[in-house]
Write an enzyme that holds these catalytic residues in place. Sequence first.
Site, PDB file in Angstrom:
ATOM      1  N   HIS A   1       1.740   4.436  -2.891  1.00  0.00           N
ATOM      2  CA  HIS A   1       1.857   5.894  -2.706  1.00  0.00           C
ATOM      3  C   HIS A   1       3.240   6.376  -3.175  1.00  0.00           C
ATOM      4  O   HIS A   1       3.359   7.405  -3.843  1.00  0.00           O
ATOM      5  CB  HIS A   1       1.712   6.257  -1.225  1.00  0.00           C
TER       6      HIS A   1
ATOM      7  N   HIS B   1       0.831  -1.213   0.000  1.00  0.00           N
ATOM      8  CA  HIS B   1       0.000   0.000   0.000  1.00  0.00           C
ATOM      9  C   HIS B   1       0.870   1.270   0.000  1.00  0.00           C
ATOM     10  O   HIS B   1       0.726   2.131  -0.877  1.00  0.00           O
ATOM     11  CB  HIS B   1      -0.911  -0.035   1.239  1.00  0.00           C
ATOM     12  N   GLU B   2       1.781   1.351   0.950  1.00  0.00           N
ATOM     13  CA  GLU B   2       2.636   2.547   1.017  1.00  0.00           C
ATOM     14  C   GLU B   2       3.547   2.612  -0.209  1.00  0.00           C
ATOM     15  O   GLU B   2       3.867   3.698  -0.697  1.00  0.00           O
ATOM     16  CB  GLU B   2       3.468   2.556   2.305  1.00  0.00           C
TER      17      GLU B   2
ATOM     18  N   GLU C   1      -4.710   7.859  -3.052  1.00  0.00           N
ATOM     19  CA  GLU C   1      -5.227   6.621  -2.462  1.00  0.00           C
ATOM     20  C   GLU C   1      -5.535   5.598  -3.553  1.00  0.00           C
ATOM     21  O   GLU C   1      -5.434   4.384  -3.332  1.00  0.00           O
ATOM     22  CB  GLU C   1      -6.472   6.949  -1.628  1.00  0.00           C
TER      23      GLU C   1
END
Lengths: 498, 498
Positions: A267, A263-264, A293
Site C-alpha cells: 500500500h 502487505h502494508e 488492495e
Amino acid sequence: MTKSNLEKDFLAYLQEIDAYHELISLAHWDLRTKIPKKGVESRSKAIGILSAKVHEMQTSDKMKQFIDELKNKTDDEVIQKAVEECELDYERNHKIPQAEYKEYVTLQGQAEAAWQEAREKADFQLFQPYLEKLVEFNKRFANYWGYEGHIYDALLDQYEPGMTVKTLDEVFPALRESLTQLREKVNNSKANVDSSIVLGYFPKEQQRNFAIDVLKQMNYDFEAGRLDDTIHPFEITLNLHDVRITTRYDENDFRMAVFGIIHEGGHALYEQNIHPQFAHTPLATGTSMGIHESQSLFWENLIGRSDGFWKANYEKFKSFAPDFFKELDVDEFYRAINEVKPTLIRIEADELTYALHIMVRYELEKALINGEIEVKDLPVLWNEKMVDYLGIEPANDGEGVLQDIHWSSGDFGYFPSYALGYMYAAQFYNTLNQQMDVDSIVQSGDLSPITNWLKENIHQYGKMKKPLELLQDITNESLNPTHLVNYLTEKYSRIYNF
Amino acid sequence: MTKSNLEKDFLAYLQEIDAYHELISLAHWDLRTKIPKKGVESRSKAIGILSAKVHEMQTSDKMKQFIDELKNKTDDEVIQKAVEECELDYERNHKIPQAEYKEYVTLQGQAEAAWQEAREKADFQLFQPYLEKLVEFNKRFANYWGYEGHIYDALLDQYEPGMTVKTLDEVFPALRESLTQLREKVNNSKANVDSSIVLGYFPKEQQRNFAIDVLKQMNYDFEAGRLDDTIHPFEITLNLHDVRITTRYDENDFRMAVFGIIHEGGHALYEQNIHPQFAHTPLATGTSMGIHESQSLFWENLIGRSDGFWKANYEKFKSFAPDFFKELDVDEFYRAINEVKPTLIRIEADELTYALHIMVRYELEKALINGEIEVKDLPVLWNEKMVDYLGIEPANDGEGVLQDIHWSSGDFGYFPSYALGYMYAAQFYNTLNQQMDVDSIVQSGDLSPITNWLKENIHQYGKMKKPLELLQDITNESLNPTHLVNYLTEKYSRIYNF
C-alpha cells in the site's frame, strides 16, 4: 503552462483542505499508535471539529463556484481531473439532506459501540436494530445519489468507481466455482503441507529487523515513512513524503508481522510513488480501494509468498529466525507458509479461500440493499453461505456474521474491493510476466525492476486514471478472473500435487 | 449555574480554536520526535495553514463581538477570565498593522537561518542586520501595545504578565551580588567536588528506566502522557490528558537525560494537574513562563539534586547504573552532581551560576530596546558582562552572543522568565517547608504530598491566577530573591565547606 488566477485560487483552496487532511491523518495515526489512553477523548473531539471544517470547505459555495467555473473550462488536465474529483464529493455530500446526514453520523457511532458489544457476546440481536437503520440509510443514500443499473452500484461506486453489479455478477460466480473446485482438490490432496512447522517463539525485534530488510528490498523509502506497532495494522498517508505503516507482532507466529508488513508496504509504495505534481490535490492518492488492495496483495502474496522470493531470502531469514528453522529447508518452509486451510475469520484466510469470504458478504449486502432479504435473516444466511463456499460453519454469530467492523460503520459496497484487488493483482502479474521474467528478478534479490514497473504503470498516476481505465491501459483487457484462477491453480497444484 | 446561549457559543468557539491547537501541537511533537525527514516540508506548510486559521479565529470580528458582549457582563468567573485572555490576544494582534506583522513573520524565518549560519561560523556580522531589524520591530510593537513604565515592560508582559523593569531592577542586582559572592566562595573552597567521577558509559535504556521510575515517584501520569527521544528536549501539551515529554541521552553523562527528564516532568505535572473545568479554554495552561519554569526547576534542582532525594534513590539508581557507581557512596555522588563550574553556555550552567547568564541577557535586551546600546556593540558588551558576572570570557561569538536561538525568533522579554522561575521555585520551597518537612518526605520516597501541594496551590488554577497573584496567595509576599539566595547558600556552604 501558466495558470489563471482562478486556477491558482483553486489549487490554494485544495492545499488548505489538504493541510487539514494531513493533520487529521496524523491524529489518526497517533490515536492508533502512540496516544496515552486518557488523551483519546479530547483528541477524538478535535478530529471531529477539524473534520467538520474540511467537510464545510468541500461542500461550500466557494467550492461549487470553482467547480462551475473550471469544469471543462480549463486546459490543465490535472486541474480538470481535480475538479471532477471535487465535484463527485460535492455532489455526494449535497444530495443528502443535512439533517439526515447528521443523524447518520450519530447512528454510526452508536452502531459501532453496539456491534462491539454484540460481537463480544456473540449476540446478533444487540446489533440488529442498528444494522437495520444503517441499511435503510444506505438505501436512501443510494437513491439520492442515483444509479443506472442496480441500486448497489451507487454504493460500490464510492470505493470502486465504474464497478457495477453487472460486472461483479459476471465475474464472481465463475471465480467462486473455480475457487471451490481448487479448494476441493486441496482437500483431497495427500500432500504433506503443514503450517505448524513454522510456528514457535520468534522475538519481535528479530521479526521486525527481517521485515525492515524486506521493505528496503521493495524500495520502501524510510526517509519518507516509518514502521510502528499497532493493534489493527494499517497504512496511512500524511503526505506523499510521509507514508507510514504499522504492524502487530505475534511472537509465536512470525507470519502475522512479516506478511502484514509486506502487505502494508505494498500500500505504502503506491502512495510514496505517486507523482509529486498531484500533491495537495484530491488526485494524490490511490485511484480506488480495489487497485490499492491489488498493490498490497501483489506484494504480500504474488511476491512475498512465492517460491522465488524465499529462495532469495531464506538464508537471510534464518539469520534473524530462531534455531528450529535450521532444520527446515526452503522447500518445506515454502509449502508450510502456503498451507490452505479454510477459516471462519476472513482476515485469517489463506490466499486461496480469501475471495470466497468476500463473496459471502457481497451477496448478502447486495440482497439487503435490494430488499431481497432482511437484516434479521442474516445470521442464518451467513452460516449457510459459509458452509456452501468454505465448507465450515461458525459456532456462533461472533465468529460469523458479526466478525467484521465494516457494516457497523455503514460501509456497504466496500467488501468487493478486496476480491477485486486479488483479480487486479493477478492481471498485473500476468502482464508483468509478459514483459520480464518475474521469478528470476525475485530470485536475484533486487526487486527494483518490479517496483519501477508498478510505479511507472500504476503508482505515478494517483487518481488521474480510473481503476478500469488503468487496468485496460496496462493489461489490454477488462476485469478478468482467469488470471487469478490460473495463478492459484499453478501455485497450488505444485504445492498440493494435483 | 446555567449558561446563556452567548456563553455557550463562546465556549464552543474556544473549543474550536483549541481543536486546532491540539492538532497543531501534535504536529509539532511529531516534527521533533517521529517524522521522516522528507515529510517535513509538507508538514510545515500544513502547520502554517492551520495556524493562520487559528489566528483568524482569534482576531475575528466574531471574537471581538464575544469580548464586547461578555467582558464584565458575565457572572461566570471562568468565562470572565477566558474573555480577558482572549482580549489580550486580540488586542496584541490587532494593534500591529497586518502588513507589518506579515513582514515580521518573514523576517523571523530569515533571521533564524542567518543566526544558524552565523553561529556555525562564529561570525556575528552575518546575523547583525537581521537582529537590527528584529529589534526595530520589537520596539515598534512595544509602542503599539503601550506601557506605563519602561518600554521593555510591554515585551516582558507577553511572557510574565505584570512583571516590570522596575521590579526586575530592584531584584536582579541584589541577586547578582549574592550569586557572585557565592561563586567566589566556591572558587576559593578547597573542598574536593568533582563531577567527572559520575561520568562514564551508562546505556540509554538503563537511564531511561531509572528516569521513568522517578517520573512515577513524581506522580507523572503515564496514562496521560509519554516520554520520547528528541534533539532539543521539551514538554508539550496536546490536551490536559495528553502531556508529553521528551529527552536526549548522552551515554557518557547520565545527567543530561535524568535531570532533563525530571525538569520536563516538572513542566508536565503542572499541565496534567490543571483543573479539567478549564479544558478547551485559554485558561488551560500554565499562567506564565516564569511560573512554568518554577515547576521544572523545583523538581530538577530543589528536589532532584537534593541530598534527601539521593538518599532515597541511590540504591535504586545503582541497580540501573554501571558498576563504577558501586565504588561511590551517596555523599560523594551528591557532591559530584552539584559541582559548581561556570560555563560559557547557558544551558550547561549549574544551579548557582545559571541566573547570572540570564542577567547578562536581560541587561543587554533592555538596553537594546531602550536604545541605550546598538546591536553592533553586542559582542563586546556580551563578553565584558560574562567576565564580570561569571569570570570567564568566550573565545568567539559562537560560544558567546550567538549561543541562544531566542533573539533570532524575535523573542525579547523571554529570558527573565528563567531567573524568575528560580526565584519563584525557592519561594514556593520556603513556604512548603513551613507547612511540611520536605526533606523527610523526599527521603521517604513517597513524593505525593509534594505533588499534591503543588497541584492544590499552583497547578489546578491554570491561568485563573496571574503569576504575582499566585505568588502572593501562596507565600504571602511578592517577588523576593532572599529565598533563592538562602537556599543556595545553605546548600553550597555544606557542599563546599564555607
